[in-house]
Design a protein around this motif. Sequence first.
Motif, PDB file in Angstrom:
ATOM      1  N   ASP A 108       0.827  -1.217   0.000  1.00  0.00           N
ATOM      2  CA  ASP A 108       0.000   0.000   0.000  1.00  0.00           C
ATOM      3  C   ASP A 108       0.857   1.261   0.000  1.00  0.00           C
ATOM      4  O   ASP A 108       0.439   2.304  -0.532  1.00  0.00           O
ATOM      5  N   TRP A 134      -7.785 -10.222   0.534  1.00  0.00           N
ATOM      6  CA  TRP A 134      -7.055  -9.119  -0.082  1.00  0.00           C
ATOM      7  C   TRP A 134      -6.009  -9.633  -1.058  1.00  0.00           C
ATOM      8  O   TRP A 134      -5.894  -9.141  -2.185  1.00  0.00           O
ATOM      9  N   GLU A 138      -8.167  -9.311  -4.380  1.00  0.00           N
ATOM     10  CA  GLU A 138      -7.891  -7.929  -4.786  1.00  0.00           C
ATOM     11  C   GLU A 138      -6.498  -7.776  -5.396  1.00  0.00           C
ATOM     12  O   GLU A 138      -6.341  -7.206  -6.481  1.00  0.00           O
ATOM     13  N   ASN A 191     -11.391  -8.129 -14.840  1.00  0.00           N
ATOM     14  CA  ASN A 191     -10.942  -7.251 -13.757  1.00  0.00           C
ATOM     15  C   ASN A 191     -10.239  -6.035 -14.360  1.00  0.00           C
ATOM     16  O   ASN A 191      -9.164  -6.155 -14.943  1.00  0.00           O
ATOM     17  N   ASN A 193      -8.506  -3.785 -13.064  1.00  0.00           N
ATOM     18  CA  ASN A 193      -7.219  -3.463 -12.451  1.00  0.00           C
ATOM     19  C   ASN A 193      -6.084  -4.370 -12.924  1.00  0.00           C
ATOM     20  O   ASN A 193      -4.916  -4.089 -12.672  1.00  0.00           O
ATOM     21  N   ASN A 228      -1.086  -5.855 -11.438  1.00  0.00           N
ATOM     22  CA  ASN A 228      -2.245  -5.156 -10.905  1.00  0.00           C
ATOM     23  C   ASN A 228      -1.924  -3.667 -10.953  1.00  0.00           C
ATOM     24  O   ASN A 228      -0.938  -3.222 -10.353  1.00  0.00           O
ATOM     25  N   LYS A 229      -2.715  -2.894 -11.674  1.00  0.00           N
ATOM     26  CA  LYS A 229      -2.426  -1.479 -11.907  1.00  0.00           C
ATOM     27  C   LYS A 229      -2.412  -0.648 -10.624  1.00  0.00           C
ATOM     28  O   LYS A 229      -1.854   0.449 -10.594  1.00  0.00           O
ATOM     29  N   LYS A 230      -3.009  -1.167  -9.558  1.00  0.00           N
ATOM     30  CA  LYS A 230      -3.073  -0.429  -8.297  1.00  0.00           C
ATOM     31  C   LYS A 230      -1.787  -0.583  -7.470  1.00  0.00           C
ATOM     32  O   LYS A 230      -1.595   0.128  -6.483  1.00  0.00           O
ATOM     33  N   TYR A 231      -0.943  -1.537  -7.871  1.00  0.00           N
ATOM     34  CA  TYR A 231       0.259  -1.831  -7.100  1.00  0.00           C
ATOM     35  C   TYR A 231       1.461  -1.977  -8.028  1.00  0.00           C
ATOM     36  O   TYR A 231       1.311  -2.158  -9.232  1.00  0.00           O
ATOM     37  N   LYS A 232       2.637  -1.905  -7.431  1.00  0.00           N
ATOM     38  CA  LYS A 232       3.871  -2.204  -8.160  1.00  0.00           C
ATOM     39  C   LYS A 232       4.140  -3.692  -7.962  1.00  0.00           C
ATOM     40  O   LYS A 232       4.857  -4.106  -7.054  1.00  0.00           O
ATOM     41  N   LYS A 278       5.575   3.251  -6.975  1.00  0.00           N
ATOM     42  CA  LYS A 278       4.574   3.476  -8.006  1.00  0.00           C
ATOM     43  C   LYS A 278       4.095   4.914  -7.947  1.00  0.00           C
ATOM     44  O   LYS A 278       3.870   5.425  -6.882  1.00  0.00           O
TER      45      LYS A 278
END
Length: 278
Positions: A108, A134, A138, A191, A193, A228-232, A278
């Motif tokens: 995060d 998670w 996710e 998905n 993401n 996952n585009k939300k994380y590196k 990121k």
Amino acid sequence: MYFPGKKTILISIIFLFYFISIKAQSTTPKFNVIAFYTAKNDKAHISFVHEANKWFSKMGTQYNFTYDSTTNWNNLTAKFLAHYQVVLFLDTRPEVPEQREAFKKYMDNGGAWMGFHFSGFALTPSTYPQNWDWYHTEFLGSGSYASNTWRPTSAILRVEDRKHPATKRLPETFKSAPNEWYKWTNDLRTNPNINILLSIDSTSFPLGTGPKLHEIWHSGYYPVVWTNKKYKMLYVNMGHNDIDYDNKTDKELSSTFDSEIQNKLIIDSLLWLGRGKK
């Protein structure tokens, strides 16, 4: 006798410090990598872990990053992870709530991660049940394990995204090293993401040799590398070597690092992850 003037001495000192600075920069690690692993039970996973530790150490020397590894998952704390820019899961995942929370906070807050093969596995009931929403739903997006091919065999892989830093040096398709390929309960294509980088090309079918019929795939869509585009982060389904199970010799019949093109994918993925938050 010639005595250099003050200006000449000053210039010489400046050049000396310049070259010392350049030398220091060339030996300073670009980033630090820590790999967590368990290496128990499955001989093919153990085989992969041992060769991965050797290969990544060699790549660290070549590409100027430090590589450490540990079987102590209790090191998965904020204090310990603060020393590393990239975390690898070579086979399994953390099981203790405190470890899981520390990893989630690390990601995060912009940390980087690469997972291989069994690190994405979850099956209820089993030793590794789907009890971490998670991570599996996710973060990975894959859900639970659904099935696999057998025996470990090479596949023709298709690059889905050729603009990503991890795939920029890859051809449109290439032959992988032998592997046991996983199918998941979730369709990653749905998905928003998830960015699928590689999938199994249809020319691979039939994929697997059995002996069980469901272990041979004849059709379908199977992602094998994604982010996952939300994380590196980046997940790689490779990481299961072929072992001589039939004759019970436990001889290693393949290496995950046999494919030069696949190796480009792995090292370019790691270099991308090590470039910063990121």
